[in-house]
Enzyme design. Structure first.
Site, PDB file in Angstrom:
ATOM      1  N   SER A  63       0.832  -1.127  -0.029  1.00  0.00           N
ATOM      2  CA  SER A  63      -0.409  -0.032   0.234  1.00  0.00           C
ATOM      3  C   SER A  63       0.548   1.180  -0.303  1.00  0.00           C
ATOM      4  O   SER A  63       0.600   2.363  -0.033  1.00  0.00           O
ATOM      5  CB  SER A  63      -1.127   0.360   0.948  1.00  0.00           C
ATOM      6  OG  SER A  63      -2.496  -0.941   1.522  1.00  0.00           O
ATOM      7  N   LYS A  66      -0.127   3.406  -2.980  1.00  0.00           N
ATOM      8  CA  LYS A  66      -0.800   3.657  -3.204  1.00  0.00           C
ATOM      9  C   LYS A  66      -1.229   5.763  -3.587  1.00  0.00           C
ATOM     10  O   LYS A  66      -1.708   5.992  -4.743  1.00  0.00           O
ATOM     11  CB  LYS A  66      -2.286   3.114  -1.875  1.00  0.00           C
ATOM     12  CG  LYS A  66      -2.436   2.669  -2.074  1.00  0.00           C
ATOM     13  CD  LYS A  66      -3.670   2.290  -1.141  1.00  0.00           C
ATOM     14  CE  LYS A  66      -3.996   0.510  -1.148  1.00  0.00           C
ATOM     15  NZ  LYS A  66      -3.975   0.326   0.310  1.00  0.00           N
ATOM     16  N   TYR A 189      -3.665  -3.353  -9.981  1.00  0.00           N
ATOM     17  CA  TYR A 189      -3.855  -2.544  -8.181  1.00  0.00           C
ATOM     18  C   TYR A 189      -2.709  -3.822  -8.592  1.00  0.00           C
ATOM     19  O   TYR A 189      -1.871  -3.557  -7.176  1.00  0.00           O
ATOM     20  CB  TYR A 189      -4.523  -3.063  -7.693  1.00  0.00           C
ATOM     21  CG  TYR A 189      -4.743  -2.974  -5.924  1.00  0.00           C
ATOM     22  CD1 TYR A 189      -4.960  -1.483  -5.541  1.00  0.00           C
ATOM     23  CD2 TYR A 189      -5.274  -3.878  -5.008  1.00  0.00           C
ATOM     24  CE1 TYR A 189      -4.241  -1.457  -4.705  1.00  0.00           C
ATOM     25  CE2 TYR A 189      -4.712  -3.958  -4.258  1.00  0.00           C
ATOM     26  CZ  TYR A 189      -4.536  -3.123  -3.443  1.00  0.00           C
ATOM     27  OH  TYR A 189      -4.025  -3.162  -1.804  1.00  0.00           O
ATOM     28  N   TYR A 241      -4.564   3.905   8.232  1.00  0.00           N
ATOM     29  CA  TYR A 241      -5.456   3.530   8.106  1.00  0.00           C
ATOM     30  C   TYR A 241      -6.183   3.664   9.616  1.00  0.00           C
ATOM     31  O   TYR A 241      -6.845   4.640   9.472  1.00  0.00           O
ATOM     32  CB  TYR A 241      -5.221   2.398   8.170  1.00  0.00           C
ATOM     33  CG  TYR A 241      -4.941   1.630   6.937  1.00  0.00           C
ATOM     34  CD1 TYR A 241      -5.641   1.888   5.675  1.00  0.00           C
ATOM     35  CD2 TYR A 241      -3.901   0.878   6.405  1.00  0.00           C
ATOM     36  CE1 TYR A 241      -4.459   1.645   4.551  1.00  0.00           C
ATOM     37  CE2 TYR A 241      -3.516   0.041   5.646  1.00  0.00           C
ATOM     38  CZ  TYR A 241      -3.857   0.383   4.331  1.00  0.00           C
ATOM     39  OH  TYR A 241      -3.033   0.214   3.774  1.00  0.00           O
ATOM     40  N   VAL A 259       1.666  -3.845   3.844  1.00  0.00           N
ATOM     41  CA  VAL A 259       2.108  -4.664   4.499  1.00  0.00           C
ATOM     42  C   VAL A 259       2.896  -6.080   4.591  1.00  0.00           C
ATOM     43  O   VAL A 259       3.575  -6.507   5.310  1.00  0.00           O
ATOM     44  CB  VAL A 259       0.545  -5.807   3.778  1.00  0.00           C
ATOM     45  CG1 VAL A 259      -0.687  -5.187   4.938  1.00  0.00           C
ATOM     46  CG2 VAL A 259       0.112  -6.056   2.666  1.00  0.00           C
TER      47      VAL A 259
HETATM   48  N1  GLU Z   1      -1.858  -5.407  -1.373  1.00  0.00           N
HETATM   49  C1  GLU Z   1      -2.395  -5.537   0.024  1.00  0.00           C
HETATM   50  C2  GLU Z   1      -3.824  -5.874   0.271  1.00  0.00           C
HETATM   51  O1  GLU Z   1      -4.421  -5.401  -1.148  1.00  0.00           O
HETATM   52  C3  GLU Z   1      -1.985  -3.645   0.144  1.00  0.00           C
HETATM   53  C4  GLU Z   1      -2.385  -3.651   1.906  1.00  0.00           C
HETATM   54  C5  GLU Z   1      -1.354  -2.891   2.766  1.00  0.00           C
HETATM   55  O2  GLU Z   1      -0.195  -2.908   2.252  1.00  0.00           O
HETATM   56  O3  GLU Z   1      -1.932  -1.915   3.366  1.00  0.00           O
HETATM   57  O4  GLU Z   1      -4.377  -5.668   0.316  1.00  0.00           O
END
Ligand code: GLU
Length: 307
Positions: A63, A66, A189, A241, A259
């Site tokens: 993420s 993003k 994505y 988050y 993550v």
């Molecule tokens: N590729 C992970 C997902 O979509 C990213 C989540 C993250 O890094 O917080 O679940």
């Protein structure tokens, strides 16, 4: 500036023995990460680099990608369009929540959670999937100062297990938020989440945002200055988050976690910081990463609220 090196050395050694958390397992390939890996890298807007630990170990962006894709789509399609599809409000929900669409508009609340990011990926321009992937890679490569690659093992692993993200994408298609094919949006994505780099690269990407969009190493503009503030404000309110409030209180800088165990932070006009340590907590943030940022914020007086 010796002060920065000394400070990151001290903070690194303070947290080196911390073994809390564990690498993410819901994407099987991420579970292979080695919990002992740990690095802290600071890159200033002048291009000076301070680093300690395993700064050349590669990991997937997850993420932390993003904010960049959001910036790319904003720059290509403009604020009016993007705002009509994805909002700018924090949710207080986990990153992968499936109940995060606004009541009347059905827009995802923001581009930092999975629903918003999957929608953003669906807007990447290009004639074909390959074109769109190339455009996205080229954009990220400007921040990196070299070509970015995809970790195909991570990509396959996430694609094959992404039942939750797939259900989010179907919901977005149902409400007319996603354009084009669902599978293409998801694959773009997953590709961005699988971009592979090390913490030296990540701190340079962060420093490019700190430097109003100009890469401090290559001196090449990576994104128009006017969109940097959009990215940073979203990182600040939504980047961590459901712990974004606590982060604002205890760290006080725009940041984004992934993550894979990476967190990057941006101090506008000053520096970018990247921390990598793959053991994560229940919120999906690197355990050591959070502690390092809290300490760095205090030691280097980084919080925008505590000057
Ligand atoms: N590729 C992970 C997902 O979509 C990213 C989540 C993250 O890094 O917080 O679940």
């Amino acid at each position: 500036m010796d002060h920065i090196q000394q400070t990151i050395n001290e903070i690194f050694h303070k947290h080196l023995s911390n073994r809390e958390g564990s690498p993410a397992t819901y994407i099987p390939e991420l579970a292979k990460a080695r919990p002992e890996h740990f690095s802290i890298v600071v890159t200033t807007v002048n291009g000076e680099v301070f680093s300690v630990g395993d700064s050349e170990i590669y990991f997937s962006m997850q993420s932390t990608s993003k904010p960049f894709t959001y910036g790319m789509v904003l720059q290509d399609l403009g604020r009016v369009f993007v705002m009509s599809k994805v909002g700018v409000e924090p949710t207080g929900e986990a990153f992968n929540s499936i109940v995060e669409l606004e009541k009347n508009t059905h827009r995802p609340y923001n581009p930092m959670i999975n629903s918003g990011a999957i929608a953003i990926s669906s807007f990447i321009r290009g004639q074909s999937f390959e074109d769109r992937l190339t455009n996205m890679k080229d954009f990220f490569s400007l921040f990196l100062g070299r070509s970015i690659g995809v970790d195909e093992n991570i990509f396959e692993s996430e694609k094959n297990t992404a039942h939750r993200n797939r259900s989010i994408a179907h919901l977005l298609k149902h409400f007319g938020i996603i354009e084009g094919k669902i599978e293409d949006a998801l694959d773009l994505y997953f590709k961005q989440c699988s971009f592979s780099l090390n913490s030296l690269d990540m701190s340079l990407m962060a420093a490019t945002l700190a430097n109003s969009g100009i890469n401090p190493k290559t001196k090449i503009r990576s994104i128009n200055k006017e969109y940097v503030g959009d990215i940073l404000s979203l990182m600040f309110t939504c980047g961590m988050y459901d712990t974004s409030g606590k982060w604002a209180y205890s760290v006080g800088i725009p940041a984004k976690s992934g993550v894979s165990g990476a967190i990057f932070g941006v101090i506008p006009g000053v520096m970018g910081i990247a921390v990598y340590s793959p053991s994560i907590n229940e919120h999906g943030h690197s355990v050591r990463g959070v502690k390092v940022f809290q300490d760095l914020s205090k030691e280097l007086n980084l919080s925008i609220f505590r000057k």
